[in-house]
Design a protein around this motif. Structure first.
Motif, PDB file in Angstrom:
ATOM      1  N   ILE A   1      26.321  24.781 -19.862  1.00 40.65           N
ATOM      2  CA  ILE A   1      24.991  25.293 -19.547  1.00 40.65           C
ATOM      3  C   ILE A   1      24.026  24.134 -19.364  1.00 40.65           C
ATOM      4  O   ILE A   1      24.217  23.049 -19.899  1.00 40.65           O
ATOM      5  CB  ILE A   1      24.463  26.243 -20.637  1.00 40.65           C
ATOM      6  CG1 ILE A   1      24.387  25.517 -21.983  1.00 40.65           C
ATOM      7  CG2 ILE A   1      25.322  27.487 -20.730  1.00 40.65           C
ATOM      8  CD1 ILE A   1      23.694  26.335 -23.067  1.00 40.65           C
TER       9      ILE A   1
ATOM     10  N   VAL B   1      18.194  26.002 -20.413  1.00 44.09           N
ATOM     11  CA  VAL B   1      18.517  27.335 -20.923  1.00 44.09           C
ATOM     12  C   VAL B   1      18.104  27.466 -22.386  1.00 44.09           C
ATOM     13  O   VAL B   1      17.742  28.541 -22.847  1.00 44.09           O
ATOM     14  CB  VAL B   1      20.027  27.631 -20.760  1.00 44.09           C
ATOM     15  CG1 VAL B   1      20.407  28.926 -21.450  1.00 44.09           C
ATOM     16  CG2 VAL B   1      20.382  27.718 -19.282  1.00 44.09           C
TER      17      VAL B   1
ATOM     18  N   GLU C   1      23.210  31.676 -15.208  1.00 49.03           N
ATOM     19  CA  GLU C   1      22.250  30.957 -16.041  1.00 49.03           C
ATOM     20  C   GLU C   1      20.857  31.568 -15.959  1.00 49.03           C
ATOM     21  O   GLU C   1      20.098  31.532 -16.927  1.00 49.03           O
ATOM     22  CB  GLU C   1      22.213  29.479 -15.658  1.00 49.03           C
ATOM     23  CG  GLU C   1      23.377  28.680 -16.215  1.00 49.03           C
ATOM     24  CD  GLU C   1      23.114  27.180 -16.188  1.00 49.03           C
ATOM     25  OE1 GLU C   1      21.993  26.773 -15.824  1.00 49.03           O
ATOM     26  OE2 GLU C   1      24.038  26.420 -16.531  1.00 49.03           O
TER      27      GLU C   1
END
Length: 374
Positions: free
Chosen positions: A84, A88, A358
């Motif tokens: 990620i 995030v 995402e």
């Protein structure tokens, strides 16, 4: 209005500072004679960071703690289940998680409260009762008169008992051990929080200071050794990345407990008493939001006590404001913990994580990290 806060933990001390911030005087009554740096680590997520900045103590916390640029769930060999982007796990202002020793955080809060004469130690709460518009709080050796009682005395709250509210605990059947290792992580791990998933067991860790690493283990009760020690945990996690063994070998005391939360209460308040933090909505730690939600309680309750005409009006508005988010955290934390420790459930979670875009994760985090008015 005289406000008495029962419990000198993170929620109680934060609430005293928040009330002082909006011009309302309150005092924290804590049973301990002294506050020592006990406990292990804590991850302060961006919603809590915003409020601690509002309270004017964020610089002290950053100095004592350690900022994490990424929070990641991995396989036992530390390969991420889903890679990620750093954004995030940050809020819209760029705030990221700060890892800190729980005892150091409590000390910072306590010293600020002590400086403002907002806390009194050595005051073991017994019960309280109301009559003729006044409330009497009974401690071990004496009593005080007050207008409002705020119960910040944790999952096993005596204030909740005095209010006649139920205390039904949901046990997870999972054993959690927490510890501190006197080491420095290698550079590629130094600014990241990790949670490693194995079969019915998890291991998480992060740096919390230049020479300290916080770690935790979670194991299904049937897999947990009868006596949890550094040696038994090393054996149990022998198949995990060597970092795990290194951390366990460098640890001192390990604190072990069964994870549980508090069954949802129908209400948190009556006319002159309100529960906050774990006393109202104790959660399992799977979302890392337990203390963060207590800090949010401090912020919102102080605003409502300032803006509403009576304490009861403030309590009603506070509960209306907080219920949806708190229920989301408690329920999702419970379900997440159950799924990840079940073979089929973990496979499902892994699949969902891999296919979730995402932008969806960012939206979820934005909602979790948002604090109205900040």
């Amino acid at each position: 209005m005289k406000i008495s806060i029962i419990g000198g933990g993170i929620t109680g001390l934060s609430t005293a500072l928040a009330l002082h911030k909006v011009g309302i005087q309150a005092k924290v009554y804590e049973r301990a004679e002294t506050l020592n740096e006990i406990g292990a680590g804590i991850w302060l997520q961006p919603n809590a960071v915003q409020i601690l900045q509002w309270l004017g103590i964020l610089d002290d916390i950053i100095q004592e703690g350690h900022q994490l640029n990424k929070m990641e769930i991995t396989n036992p060999d530390l390969t991420p289940i889903k890679k990620i982007d750093e954004v995030v796990v940050s809020d819209v202002y760029g705030n990221q998680t700060i890892a800190i020793h729980r005892g150091k955080l409590q000390r910072i809060l306590f010293e600020k409260c002590a400086e403002l004469e907002l806390v009194e130690l050595g005051m073991p709460y017994q019960h309280h009762q109301s009559a003729d518009g006044k409330t009497t709080v009974y401690f071990k050796d004496h009593s005080i008169e007050t207008d409002v009682v705020l119960g910040a005395d944790g999952i096993h709250s005596l204030v909740r008992k005095a209010m006649g509210l139920p205390s039904e605990y949901r046990k997870t059947g999972q054993i959690c051990s927490r510890g501190i290792a006197n080491v420095t992580l290698p550079d590629h791990l130094k600014y990241e929080g990790k949670e490693m998933w194995g079969k019915q067991q998890r291991f998480g860790f992060s740096q919390i200071a230049p020479d300290l690493v916080y770690f935790f283990t979670v194991v299904n009760e049937e897999k947990s050794p009868s006596t949890v020690s550094r040696e038994t945990l090393t054996s149990l996690f022998a198949d995990f990345d060597a970092t795990v063994t290194d951390l366990l070998n460098a640890s001192d005391q390990i604190h072990t407990t069964e994870l549980a939360d508090l069954k949802r209460l129908d209400t948190w308040h009556n006319s002159n008493t309100c529960l906050i933090g774990d006393a109202a909505h104790a959660t399992t730690p799977n979302m890392g939001q337990g203390a963060c939600q207590g800090i949010e309680d401090a912020y919102y309750l102080s605003r409502f006590l300032k803006s509403k005409g009576t304490a009861l009006e403030a309590f009603i508005a506070f509960e209306k404001q907080r219920r949806k988010k708190v229920d989301y955290v408690v329920n999702n934390s419970w379900n997440f913990g159950k799924l990840v420790h079940n073979q089929a459930g973990q496979l499902l979670l892994r699949g969902v994580m891999k296919i979730t875009p995402e932008k969806v994760l960012r939206k979820q985090m934005k909602s979790l990290y948002s604090v109205e008015g900040l």
